[in-house]
Scaffold this motif. Structure first.
Motif, PDB file in Angstrom:
ATOM      1  N   ARG A 367      -3.423  38.894  10.712  1.00  0.00           N
ATOM      2  CA  ARG A 367      -4.509  39.705  10.155  1.00  0.00           C
ATOM      3  C   ARG A 367      -5.027  40.753  11.133  1.00  0.00           C
ATOM      4  O   ARG A 367      -5.609  41.745  10.712  1.00  0.00           O
ATOM      5  N   ARG A 368      -4.839  40.533  12.448  1.00  0.00           N
ATOM      6  CA  ARG A 368      -5.374  41.472  13.427  1.00  0.00           C
ATOM      7  C   ARG A 368      -4.335  41.770  14.505  1.00  0.00           C
ATOM      8  O   ARG A 368      -3.457  40.955  14.791  1.00  0.00           O
ATOM      9  N   ILE A 369      -4.470  42.952  15.107  1.00  0.00           N
ATOM     10  CA  ILE A 369      -3.588  43.394  16.180  1.00  0.00           C
ATOM     11  C   ILE A 369      -4.420  43.612  17.429  1.00  0.00           C
ATOM     12  O   ILE A 369      -5.463  44.294  17.389  1.00  0.00           O
ATOM     13  N   PRO A 377      -6.322  49.641  32.085  1.00  0.00           N
ATOM     14  CA  PRO A 377      -7.058  49.189  30.890  1.00  0.00           C
ATOM     15  C   PRO A 377      -8.483  48.770  31.237  1.00  0.00           C
ATOM     16  O   PRO A 377      -8.734  48.220  32.314  1.00  0.00           O
ATOM     17  N   LYS A 378      -9.381  49.012  30.315  1.00  0.00           N
ATOM     18  CA  LYS A 378     -10.778  48.638  30.497  1.00  0.00           C
ATOM     19  C   LYS A 378     -11.238  47.606  29.476  1.00  0.00           C
ATOM     20  O   LYS A 378     -12.166  46.841  29.744  1.00  0.00           O
ATOM     21  N   ASP A 379     -10.608  47.589  28.299  1.00  0.00           N
ATOM     22  CA  ASP A 379     -11.021  46.677  27.237  1.00  0.00           C
ATOM     23  C   ASP A 379      -9.785  46.180  26.488  1.00  0.00           C
ATOM     24  O   ASP A 379      -8.715  46.783  26.535  1.00  0.00           O
ATOM     25  N   VAL A 380      -9.962  45.073  25.768  1.00  0.00           N
ATOM     26  CA  VAL A 380      -8.981  44.569  24.809  1.00  0.00           C
ATOM     27  C   VAL A 380      -9.667  44.564  23.445  1.00  0.00           C
ATOM     28  O   VAL A 380     -10.760  43.998  23.290  1.00  0.00           O
ATOM     29  N   TRP A 381      -9.023  45.212  22.471  1.00  0.00           N
ATOM     30  CA  TRP A 381      -9.600  45.383  21.146  1.00  0.00           C
ATOM     31  C   TRP A 381      -8.763  44.647  20.099  1.00  0.00           C
ATOM     32  O   TRP A 381      -7.568  44.436  20.295  1.00  0.00           O
ATOM     33  N   ALA A 382      -9.403  44.295  18.993  1.00  0.00           N
ATOM     34  CA  ALA A 382      -8.723  43.675  17.854  1.00  0.00           C
ATOM     35  C   ALA A 382      -8.928  44.583  16.643  1.00  0.00           C
ATOM     36  O   ALA A 382     -10.062  44.819  16.215  1.00  0.00           O
ATOM     37  N   TYR A 383      -7.815  45.080  16.086  1.00  0.00           N
ATOM     38  CA  TYR A 383      -7.859  45.980  14.939  1.00  0.00           C
ATOM     39  C   TYR A 383      -7.403  45.234  13.689  1.00  0.00           C
ATOM     40  O   TYR A 383      -6.389  44.531  13.708  1.00  0.00           O
ATOM     41  N   THR A 384      -8.178  45.366  12.611  1.00  0.00           N
ATOM     42  CA  THR A 384      -7.857  44.726  11.333  1.00  0.00           C
ATOM     43  C   THR A 384      -7.297  45.776  10.388  1.00  0.00           C
ATOM     44  O   THR A 384      -8.055  46.628   9.886  1.00  0.00           O
ATOM     45  N   PRO A 385      -5.983  45.770  10.102  1.00  0.00           N
ATOM     46  CA  PRO A 385      -5.405  46.810   9.232  1.00  0.00           C
ATOM     47  C   PRO A 385      -5.973  46.811   7.816  1.00  0.00           C
ATOM     48  O   PRO A 385      -6.095  47.865   7.190  1.00  0.00           O
ATOM     49  N   LEU A 386      -6.341  45.629   7.301  1.00  0.00           N
ATOM     50  CA  LEU A 386      -6.791  45.551   5.923  1.00  0.00           C
ATOM     51  C   LEU A 386      -8.107  46.299   5.697  1.00  0.00           C
ATOM     52  O   LEU A 386      -8.296  46.977   4.685  1.00  0.00           O
ATOM     53  N   THR A 387      -9.018  46.209   6.660  1.00  0.00           N
ATOM     54  CA  THR A 387     -10.325  46.840   6.516  1.00  0.00           C
ATOM     55  C   THR A 387     -10.495  48.086   7.358  1.00  0.00           C
ATOM     56  O   THR A 387     -11.428  48.860   7.130  1.00  0.00           O
TER      57      THR A 387
END
Length: 476
Positions: A367-369, A377-387
């Motif tokens: 569900r997330r990438i 790098p400074k941050d780690v992010w989680a992207y939700t393609p569905l929303t």
């Protein structure tokens, strides 16, 4: 007389499959020291496969930085988000033994040695290079074990300007039929007048081979197959679906000298079981210009082609997954039409030559990438393609000491796979008297002199490297 009540005994398959396979990797490594029977059980291929079945597909993050100044306090560790699983461990130059550095010039290069990712995760192991020594290490971040690879065939490179056509690129993979990790090394020496490789070769090293399994255990073995052109030396190779993949190109423009323009870009594959090269066609919608702004990685056990910022589509980022032989568009991130947060993350630090924000792994059952920058790098992010939503999972600035340089972040998975046996200086004691005498003399020389003598021949290089390995601190 009352009978003595005996304590029930658990079956061996319950102990190994249901108990040992669920323990942390470092605990399993320690239990191998309790008895010979446990050592054999906990080192068997069946236990390693069972352990991978329990822990595979659960990505964990490790960070690659130059040094390890200072410790992060417990309050910062408690802020690590659940999706990542554990607080990200650090891999620094202190993780590795002291090595002789071979410089191109008389004056040593500025800056300390530091690790760099050469190949992405492969069933618990990763491949790191200690820059600028050129020495590669197979590492298991779960257990802290690391092993240096022996020197491969020389490329003849003598200066930084020759790196565009005299270099070697390594890939780490797993051969399922033999249940062994392998490292494949592609090397080049020179180019012809049309920009194609003038001389190239390939060799394979079995990482955790046993002497009875492989007659060439502990050394590189030549492979007759050759790639169809150049493979990219500046990005990590990727293992997925039984193959190692590189971005490559068939030739470069010989008129441009150093920093040549790549032509006829392709994806090069190497089969771990058959030990043969092939090519994978990119998605039909991509041309050479679109492929210039791309990278390869592994997501959910499949090869991922991440492209973005191509001419005419500067704000579009595509995530392609290779299912068998067919490319499927997993998701498309339209940074220009997305929320300001997504636009800022995808376009931060962007330049016209490269993609800076890269996918790390798929979490939450697809569900997330996870996304992060590939450098500094400074941050780690989680992207939700569905929303189309994006969430910051980890603020790396808060967990890294200000004296450190955070170079990269990468993913691994908990595993008890062994990175193989390290070369032993006992090999020198079984050689001729002249070799033993030479080894004793080399150990008395200062490091500055050894830096030059390591270039004399392979046997001298091996003896010097073995001496320096055991002269360094105990890291495990």
């Amino acid at each position: 007389m009352a009978s003595t009540r005996r304590c029930p005994v658990l079956p061996d398959e319950i102990i190994s499959d249901e108990i040992f396979a669920r323990l942390p990797a470092k605990s399993v490594l320690g239990f191998r020291c309790l008895s010979r029977a446990w050592a054999a059980t906990l080192s068997s291929d069946d236990l390693i496969d069972c352990y991978h079945a329990h822990h595979g597909g659960r990505p964990k993050i490790f960070r690659i930085q130059n040094e390890s100044h200072g410790d992060v306090d417990e309050e910062a560790k408690s802020c690590a988000p659940p999706p990542i699983g554990v607080f990200p461990i650090a891999v620094t130059a202190d993780w590795f033994p002291r090595c002789v550095t071979v410089f191109w010039d008389e004056t040593p290069a500025p800056g300390p040695t530091h690790p760099s990712l050469s190949a992405t995760r492969c069933r618990g192991l990763v491949l790191l290079e200690l820059v600028p020594t050129g020495i590669h290490f197979v590492c298991n971040p779960s257990t802290g074990q690391k092993r240096a690879l022996p020197e491969g065939r020389t490329t003849g490179c003598r200066s930084p300007r020759e790196l565009s056509h005299k270099y070697a690129s390594l890939g780490l993979g797993y051969d399922a039929p033999t249940r062994r990790h392998k490292v494949v090394r592609v090397y080049y020496s020179g180019s012809d007048s049309e920009g194609r490789p003038a001389s190239m070769g390939c060799e394979v090293y079995v990482v955790n081979a046993r002497d009875e399994d492989d007659s060439a255990a502990g050394s590189w073995r030549p492979v007759t197959s050759r790639p169809a052109g150049w493979v990219e030396p500046y990005r990590p190779s990727v293992f997925a679906q039984g193959h190692v993949y590189w971005l490559g190109y068939r030739k470069h423009d010989p008129r441009r000298g150093y920093g040549r323009r790549q032509e006829k870009i392709m994806i090069v594959s190497f089969s771990m079981s058959q030990e043969t090269f092939g090519t994978v066609s990119p998605p039909a919608a991509m041309d050479d210009e679109a492929l210039r702004m791309r990278c390869l990685t592994e997501l959910g056990g499949e090869l991922c082609l991440f492209s973005g910022g191509s001419p005419g589509h500067e704000h579009r980022y595509d995530v392609w997954l290779l299912h068998s032989t067919t490319w499927d568009l997993y998701c498309r991130i339209e940074a220009g039409m997305a929320s300001p947060e997504v636009n800022r993350v995808m376009r931060s630090g962007r330049n016209i030559y490269d993609i800076n924000t890269l996918p790390l792994a798929i979490t939450d059952n697809g569900r997330r990438i996870l996304l992060a920058r590939n450098d500094w790098p400074k941050d780690v992010w989680a992207y939700t393609p569905l929303t189309g939503d994006i969430e910051k999972l980890l603020d790396l600035d808060s967990v890294v000491d200000c004296k450190n340089w955070l170079l990269e972040v990468a993913v691994y998975e908990e595993n008890v796979a062994s990175p193989g046996r390290q070369l032993s200086r006992d090999i020198v004691l079984t050689s001729s008297l002249s070799t033993q005498a030479l080894s004793l003399v080399l150990r008395l020389l200062p490091e500055r002199t050894l830096r030059r003598l390591i270039c004399v021949c392979r046997s001298w290089c091996t003896m010097i490297a073995i001496h320096l390995w055991y002269a360094g601190p105990d890291l495990e």
